[in-house]
Scaffold this active site. Structure first.
Site, short mmCIF file in Angstrom:
data_model
loop_
_atom_site.label_atom_id
_atom_site.label_comp_id
_atom_site.label_asym_id
_atom_site.label_seq_id
_atom_site.Cartn_x
_atom_site.Cartn_y
_atom_site.Cartn_z
N TYR A 9 89.90 -0.95 64.50
CA TYR A 9 89.17 0.02 63.67
C TYR A 9 89.56 1.43 64.09
CZ TYR A 9 85.29 2.54 61.51
OH TYR A 9 84.52 3.42 60.78
N ASP A 31 94.99 4.84 69.78
CA ASP A 31 93.62 5.22 69.46
C ASP A 31 92.75 4.87 70.67
OD1 ASP A 31 91.03 5.53 68.61
OD2 ASP A 31 91.33 4.54 66.68
N LYS A 48 84.00 9.63 71.97
CA LYS A 48 82.98 8.96 72.78
C LYS A 48 82.78 9.59 74.15
CE LYS A 48 83.29 4.68 70.13
NZ LYS A 48 82.05 4.77 69.36
#
Length: 428
Positions: free
Chosen positions: A142, A237, A265
């Site tokens: 994702y 990523d 994050k």
């Protein structure tokens, strides 16, 4: 009706589905969402006053736990000085310098406000730098909800994708090719079929959005070799793995250096944030240096930068944290595997360092195709059995479990005792 149920009913009147991100609807486990009211260390409390050992951890940012004092103090101090300026601040310079110091190969960094924004910007940079249009991604990875990343695999090995969401045009989806994770052979076929057309390959160096699926030996190295040979860029990523696996991120952990990275994050300490960065020559196409435009009013927000700097400085100053996280992760995975084996429950426990997933299927799970074989009904029963014992897990089979520095050895042992009790009691 519980307070959480009341809040969910009210939320559905004003918010699509009652939530601001789909997984929060808890549909996969068949119950109302847990509405959090506060967190401290390894624990959260819900609107009904129930206390949980939290293994969601805001989906990854809270590697130091909830309300970690140096982070909250930095946030409060920054907010008192002004929440936003729309002008450069010293903190964003410090953040960019710190990322570049910690992650070998990162020379220039641009701050943004989310992981999705970081990814779509990095892809635009890749296209601008190479002059090519096609992007290759992997099933089960994702990369946020930008249009080009919401695609399914086509019917053939080297077939362009098709939309995986309403509102994504077929033309946009056709610019993305989807490949099986850990399948080097398929990747080679894709490069052979689209020679000179691929701008970049983007990958989660550890798959963490189909459950945790580590890279097979040689997989990341092969991606590096293939992209280099054909003049395409390699993008890691690291929104989840960035500063989660090690202080040098997944690229340092595995010893494979991409051309571009995306972060999020942990670098925000729990506040909204994202960043992308990489080689100086590649990043020099970004405006105002080059022709690739990207901007954001809240990019480099001073409060988010203060939180992220406090978190990263803590991790840099206490490298033992990663050893302790790894030990807790290993104990949890080994203990769960032993429990399910003894109770004759088909399950595969996978993970790396402080990440884990219990797949209710025979393993190993090496790709999204493997992950989809999981018994999701059994996972829902498992989730409910743990929730009623005060252990909060991701409300989906296909998500990661996050261990934080705030989780104690006793927390891990309690987790295992709850799992064994549920397994032996026939609840799964």
């Amino acid at each position: 009706m519980s307070r959480c149920e009341e809040l969910f009913a009210e939320a559905r009147r004003y918010i699509p589905g009652g939530v601001n991100s789909p997984v929060r609807a808890f549909r996969s486990v068949g119950c109302a969402p847990v509405f959090a009211t506060r967190g401290e260390g390894a624990y959260i409390w819900d609107a009904d006053g129930r206390k949980y050992a939290d293994y969601i951890g805001s989906w990854g940012p809270l590697i130091l736990g909830h309300a970690y004092a140096p982070v909250t103090e930095a946030v409060c101090a920054a907010a008192r000085g002004g929440a936003s300026f729309g002008l450069p601040t010293e903190r964003e310079v410090e953040m960019a310098r710190l990322i570049a110091e910690l992650v070998e190969g990162v020379e220039l960094v641009r701050m943004v406000s989310s992981g999705t924004e970081a990814v779509l910007s990095a892809l635009r940079v890749a296209r601008g730098f190479t002059g090519r249009e096609l992007i290759v991604k992997f099933e089960g990875c994702y990369h946020g909800h930008s249009d080009g990343m919401l695609v399914k695999a086509g019917s053939g090995l080297a077939t362009a994708g098709r939309p995986d969401s309403a509102g994504v045009t077929a033309k946009t989806a056709a610019e993305t090719i989807s490949c099986r994770y850990n399948d080097v052979g398929e990747m080679k076929e894709i490069f052979a079929a689209h020679k000179g057309e691929i701008a970049a390959v983007i990958v989660e160096p550890v798959g963490a959005n189909m459950g945790v699926v580590p890279p097979a030996p040689g997989f990341l190295e092969s991606l590096r070799e293939l992209t280099t040979a054909q003049g395409a860029l390699l993008i890691f990523d690291e929104v989840i793995t960035g500063f989660r696996l090690s202080l040098n991120c997944a690229s340092g952990y595995f010893g494979v250096t991409p051309d571009l990275w995306t972060f999020g994050k942990i670098i925000g300490g729990g506040l909204p944030v994202g960043a992308y960065g990489g080689r100086r020559d590649v990043m020099s196409v970004v405006a105002p240096l080059g022709p690739v435009y990207q901007a954001g009013t809240l990019s480099g927000n001073p409060v988010a930068m203060a939180a992220g700097l406090a978190a990263l400085k803590t991790l840099r100053g206490a490298p033992h944290i990663y050893k302790e996280l790894a030990a807790k992760g290993e104990r949890l995975r080994r203990g769960l595997a032993e429990i399910f084996k003894k109770c004759d429950i088909p399950a595969c426990v996978q993970g790396i360092e402080s990440l884990a997933t219990i797949f209710f299927t025979e393993g190993p799970v090496r790709s999204y195709d493997d992950a989809k074989k999981s018994d999701t009904a059994r996972y829902a029963r498992y989730w409910k059995s743990m929730e009623k014992r005060g252990v909060l897990l991701a409300p989906s089979q296909f998500e990661a479990l996050f261990i934080s520095a705030a989780h104690s050895g006793e927390d891990i042992e309690y987790f295992l005792s709850c799992a064994e009790e549920a397994a032996r009691g026939g609840e799964l």
